[in-house]
Design a protein around this motif. Sequence first.
Motif, PDB file in Angstrom:
ATOM      1  N   ARG A 106       0.858  -1.233  -0.044  1.00 29.06           N
ATOM      2  CA  ARG A 106      -0.013  -0.234   0.103  1.00 29.06           C
ATOM      3  C   ARG A 106       0.905   1.476   0.042  1.00 29.06           C
ATOM      4  O   ARG A 106       0.259   2.470  -0.351  1.00 29.06           O
ATOM      5  N   VAL A 107       2.051   1.090   0.038  1.00 29.77           N
ATOM      6  CA  VAL A 107       2.955   2.213   0.496  1.00 29.77           C
ATOM      7  C   VAL A 107       3.315   2.937  -1.225  1.00 29.77           C
ATOM      8  O   VAL A 107       3.764   2.098  -1.957  1.00 29.77           O
ATOM      9  N   ARG A 108       2.962   4.157  -1.062  1.00 28.49           N
ATOM     10  CA  ARG A 108       3.158   5.076  -2.415  1.00 28.49           C
ATOM     11  C   ARG A 108       4.501   5.342  -2.555  1.00 28.49           C
ATOM     12  O   ARG A 108       5.192   5.664  -1.552  1.00 28.49           O
ATOM     13  N   PRO A 109       5.203   5.253  -3.771  1.00 32.78           N
ATOM     14  CA  PRO A 109       6.376   5.684  -3.910  1.00 32.78           C
ATOM     15  C   PRO A 109       6.662   7.232  -3.543  1.00 32.78           C
ATOM     16  O   PRO A 109       5.749   7.831  -3.620  1.00 32.78           O
ATOM     17  N   LEU A 110       8.012   7.717  -3.184  1.00 29.37           N
ATOM     18  CA  LEU A 110       8.267   8.865  -2.926  1.00 29.37           C
ATOM     19  C   LEU A 110       8.006  10.020  -4.132  1.00 29.37           C
ATOM     20  O   LEU A 110       7.564  11.036  -4.102  1.00 29.37           O
ATOM     21  N   LEU A 111       8.355   9.245  -5.261  1.00 31.03           N
ATOM     22  CA  LEU A 111       8.473  10.034  -6.450  1.00 31.03           C
ATOM     23  C   LEU A 111       7.438   9.335  -7.451  1.00 31.03           C
ATOM     24  O   LEU A 111       7.858   8.270  -7.674  1.00 31.03           O
ATOM     25  N   SER A 158      11.654  15.155   4.352  1.00 34.03           N
ATOM     26  CA  SER A 158      12.329  15.821   3.162  1.00 34.03           C
ATOM     27  C   SER A 158      13.840  14.991   3.092  1.00 34.03           C
ATOM     28  O   SER A 158      14.360  14.747   2.006  1.00 34.03           O
ATOM     29  N   SER A 159      14.542  14.923   4.327  1.00 32.81           N
ATOM     30  CA  SER A 159      15.743  14.088   4.256  1.00 32.81           C
ATOM     31  C   SER A 159      15.821  12.875   3.649  1.00 32.81           C
ATOM     32  O   SER A 159      16.788  12.356   2.747  1.00 32.81           O
ATOM     33  N   TYR A 160      14.859  12.006   3.803  1.00 34.38           N
ATOM     34  CA  TYR A 160      14.564  10.695   3.302  1.00 34.38           C
ATOM     35  C   TYR A 160      14.369  10.444   1.953  1.00 34.38           C
ATOM     36  O   TYR A 160      14.897   9.714   1.190  1.00 34.38           O
ATOM     37  N   THR A 161      13.374  11.595   1.576  1.00 35.15           N
ATOM     38  CA  THR A 161      13.142  11.667   0.098  1.00 35.15           C
ATOM     39  C   THR A 161      14.437  12.160  -0.699  1.00 35.15           C
ATOM     40  O   THR A 161      14.647  11.512  -1.780  1.00 35.15           O
ATOM     41  N   LYS A 162      15.291  12.896  -0.395  1.00 34.05           N
ATOM     42  CA  LYS A 162      16.490  13.489  -0.652  1.00 34.05           C
ATOM     43  C   LYS A 162      17.430  12.246  -0.978  1.00 34.05           C
ATOM     44  O   LYS A 162      18.382  12.119  -1.885  1.00 34.05           O
ATOM     45  N   GLU A 163      17.674  11.523   0.048  1.00 34.89           N
ATOM     46  CA  GLU A 163      18.300  10.308  -0.048  1.00 34.89           C
ATOM     47  C   GLU A 163      17.880   9.176  -1.021  1.00 34.89           C
ATOM     48  O   GLU A 163      18.866   8.748  -2.083  1.00 34.89           O
ATOM     49  N   CYS A 164      16.507   9.000  -1.489  1.00 33.18           N
ATOM     50  CA  CYS A 164      16.432   8.370  -2.356  1.00 33.18           C
ATOM     51  C   CYS A 164      16.703   8.960  -3.780  1.00 33.18           C
ATOM     52  O   CYS A 164      17.090   8.398  -4.656  1.00 33.18           O
ATOM     53  N   GLU A 165      16.584  10.124  -3.856  1.00 33.61           N
ATOM     54  CA  GLU A 165      16.809  10.994  -5.159  1.00 33.61           C
ATOM     55  C   GLU A 165      18.176  10.886  -5.566  1.00 33.61           C
ATOM     56  O   GLU A 165      18.682  10.790  -6.711  1.00 33.61           O
ATOM     57  N   LEU A 166      19.080  10.899  -4.600  1.00 31.92           N
ATOM     58  CA  LEU A 166      20.641  10.886  -4.536  1.00 31.92           C
ATOM     59  C   LEU A 166      20.915   9.407  -5.117  1.00 31.92           C
ATOM     60  O   LEU A 166      21.929   9.267  -5.993  1.00 31.92           O
ATOM     61  N   TYR A 167      20.277   8.398  -4.646  1.00 34.31           N
ATOM     62  CA  TYR A 167      20.634   7.150  -4.952  1.00 34.31           C
ATOM     63  C   TYR A 167      20.100   7.095  -6.280  1.00 34.31           C
ATOM     64  O   TYR A 167      20.637   6.449  -7.069  1.00 34.31           O
ATOM     65  N   LEU A 168      19.000   7.455  -6.665  1.00 36.77           N
ATOM     66  CA  LEU A 168      18.472   7.279  -8.085  1.00 36.77           C
ATOM     67  C   LEU A 168      19.268   8.091  -9.164  1.00 36.77           C
ATOM     68  O   LEU A 168      19.442   7.500 -10.113  1.00 36.77           O
TER      69      LEU A 168
END
Length: 325
Positions: free
Chosen positions: A225-230, A293-303
């Motif tokens: 059920r978890v939606r993706p961050l992006l 926001s930091s959690y989302t940024k970590e995912c963005e940096l990984y991608l």
Amino acid sequence: EQDNTQPNNNNNNNNKKHKKSTTQPPTPSTLDERMLYLTTFLHPFRNLSYLYGFNNDKRMTIPSYIIRESLKFKNKDVVQVSTVLAHVDALRDVLVNCYLQTTPPLLEQQQQQRHGSLVEGDEDAPQQQRPKMDHTTTPSSSSSSSSSSVNPFCRLEVGLILRNLKELWVTALLLATLAEVESSNNSITTTPTTTSSDNVNRCMEGALQFYHDIVHTQKLDGCWRVRPLLDGSALIRTLDLPRGPIVGVYMQEQVQWMLRHPISSRSSSASDGGAGDGDGAGAGGTNGLSPSSSYTKECELYLKGLRERELAAADKKEEKVEIVV
């Protein structure tokens, strides 16, 4: 009269909005007994299929044929049975590799009571028992002596299986346990210290520990059920992706990253509006926390790192082709 009825209408609208805003937490996954009976009966035929059509160019599994053509059940039943049977072997592998490689402590105690407790200093005495089930212990947190025979809990592997099974994962887990019990009983060598009932207890305790780790320790129940961050548009904008199948590839990479890095209280913020799930599910699990926001940024940096490596590999490949030409 119009003035008297208008406040009532406003109150009704406010009540409807209040009901929509207060969302209840999702109910935990439960066993579907009807589906368990069907899948248990059809489990031996899960890898069989037959060809049909004018030129025998179409293929259908035997369980799907029985459900659709013989029993005349709904198409929903065909999809659910096919889903459970398609992933039960993967769930069984995790159960065997992570939970059934050593003798659980409850079964060890039962064997000692039946055949007499082991004398201290006996060479056959177990050096290390599997830790008892509690709210903090997982196979990955076992001591070094037991980790040599038990694989650690892989959150990514189990999470991907649960995302495919959804609410049917409890049914699939019990089916996998039954299949392991039957397989072990057929191959077991009856000895004075091992019986079929011991094998059943061993498998059931391992399945209970597995269920406990999924629901309470790793909080993976409801991870689908978890939606993706992006979302797709955000991925295209952030990674400068062309529209097409590549967006789905990075969406899957994002889901895998969220499963490997579950959100914690340190990386969440109640006041920070993240892209959390509307039903209160946290990223990579159902811990009720919203991503910061930091959690989302970590995912963005990984991608972004993945995208840069992919582009660099493509450039090197083009250079090699040019050199060969």
